[in-house]
Design a protein around this motif. Structure first.
Motif, mmCIF file in Angstrom:
data_model
loop_
_atom_site.group_PDB
_atom_site.id
_atom_site.type_symbol
_atom_site.label_atom_id
_atom_site.label_comp_id
_atom_site.label_asym_id
_atom_site.label_seq_id
_atom_site.Cartn_x
_atom_site.Cartn_y
_atom_site.Cartn_z
ATOM 1 N N ALA A 113 12.492 -1.883 7.910
ATOM 2 C CA ALA A 113 11.316 -1.030 7.888
ATOM 3 C C ALA A 113 11.105 -0.243 6.705
ATOM 4 O O ALA A 113 10.166 -0.162 6.318
ATOM 5 C CB ALA A 113 11.122 -0.375 9.187
ATOM 6 N N SER A 114 12.438 0.438 6.309
ATOM 7 C CA SER A 114 12.421 1.402 5.315
ATOM 8 C C SER A 114 12.294 0.519 4.068
ATOM 9 O O SER A 114 11.538 1.021 3.120
ATOM 10 C CB SER A 114 13.540 2.233 5.301
ATOM 11 O OG SER A 114 14.771 1.515 5.050
ATOM 12 N N LYS A 115 12.702 -0.604 3.801
ATOM 13 C CA LYS A 115 12.641 -1.260 2.716
ATOM 14 C C LYS A 115 11.322 -1.813 2.434
ATOM 15 O O LYS A 115 10.717 -1.673 1.525
ATOM 16 C CB LYS A 115 13.262 -2.595 2.843
ATOM 17 C CG LYS A 115 15.103 -2.472 2.579
ATOM 18 C CD LYS A 115 15.416 -3.940 2.616
ATOM 19 C CE LYS A 115 17.221 -3.722 2.382
ATOM 20 N NZ LYS A 115 17.837 -4.837 2.732
ATOM 21 N N ARG A 116 10.474 -2.244 3.768
ATOM 22 C CA ARG A 116 9.076 -2.612 3.673
ATOM 23 C C ARG A 116 8.195 -1.315 3.123
ATOM 24 O O ARG A 116 7.330 -1.557 2.336
ATOM 25 C CB ARG A 116 8.700 -2.894 4.935
ATOM 26 C CG ARG A 116 7.328 -3.975 5.003
ATOM 27 C CD ARG A 116 6.952 -4.445 6.365
ATOM 28 N NE ARG A 116 7.704 -5.155 6.838
ATOM 29 C CZ ARG A 116 8.525 -4.972 7.766
ATOM 30 N NH1 ARG A 116 8.416 -4.151 8.858
ATOM 31 N NH2 ARG A 116 9.263 -5.870 8.303
ATOM 32 N N ARG A 117 8.468 -0.232 3.755
ATOM 33 C CA ARG A 117 7.659 0.761 3.434
ATOM 34 C C ARG A 117 7.585 1.362 1.968
ATOM 35 O O ARG A 117 6.845 1.662 1.140
ATOM 36 C CB ARG A 117 8.093 2.431 4.016
ATOM 37 C CG ARG A 117 7.438 2.304 5.401
ATOM 38 C CD ARG A 117 7.515 3.678 6.115
ATOM 39 N NE ARG A 117 8.874 4.275 6.383
ATOM 40 C CZ ARG A 117 9.644 3.990 7.212
ATOM 41 N NH1 ARG A 117 9.417 3.226 8.316
ATOM 42 N NH2 ARG A 117 11.060 4.284 7.132
ATOM 43 N N ARG A 118 8.950 1.194 1.223
ATOM 44 C CA ARG A 118 9.322 1.610 -0.077
ATOM 45 C C ARG A 118 8.808 0.639 -0.918
ATOM 46 O O ARG A 118 7.994 0.826 -1.894
ATOM 47 C CB ARG A 118 10.877 1.321 -0.301
ATOM 48 C CG ARG A 118 11.127 1.969 -1.651
ATOM 49 C CD ARG A 118 12.779 2.194 -1.646
ATOM 50 N NE ARG A 118 13.382 2.856 -0.508
ATOM 51 C CZ ARG A 118 14.494 2.417 0.215
ATOM 52 N NH1 ARG A 118 14.910 1.317 -0.001
ATOM 53 N NH2 ARG A 118 15.021 3.106 1.102
#
Length: 138
Positions: A113-118
């Motif tokens: 999820a954090s990779k996608r947000r970034r």
């Protein structure tokens, strides 16, 4: 100002402490002000081990100055002896805190999820920059 210098043992170490006592100026808290203690502890001149000195110098504490002097102010109690003991206790706690081993944080892997947000933020910044257009200098 009255300066009193003496050596005190904190645990296994002998520590040179200069105690600064401010004279009371009058008013309601004459006794409290007259018994105020400012404890001045020079880290470099103490007999603390090198490890403790280094850790104390690197600590982010407002009582530790840039030149390696710890100043602890105590005026909670009515007598000079009580304030002196209070200041010594706080100095002892500070030295014990420097002696504790530093816990190293285990590096964590980024979640999906954090990779996608970034990635979404990166794309959005690119779109915003594209909308601005070229910069002209007239």
């Amino acid at each position: 100002m009255l300066h009193i210098s003496n050596n005190v043992t904190l645990g296994d170490w002998e520590v040179e402490i200069s105690q600064i006592r401010a004279q009371g100026a009058g008013g309601q808290n004459v006794n409290k002000v007259a018994s105020a203690v400012h404890l001045r502890f020079d880290i470099q001149r103490s007999s603390l081990p090198r490890l403790y000195k280094d850790r104390l110098l690197r600590m982010s504490d407002q009582r530790i100055s840039k030149d390696g002097v710890i100043i602890i102010k105590a005026q909670r109690f009515r007598t000079l002896e009580q304030n002196r003991e209070d200041a010594l206790e706080r100095l002892r706690e500070l030295i014990q805190e420097a002696g504790r081993p530093v816990k190293k944080r285990k590096p964590t892997r980024p979640t999906l999820a954090s990779k996608r947000r970034r990635l979404e933020k990166k794309i959005q910044r690119g779109r915003t920059k594209a909308l601005r257009g070229p910069v002209r200098s007239d």
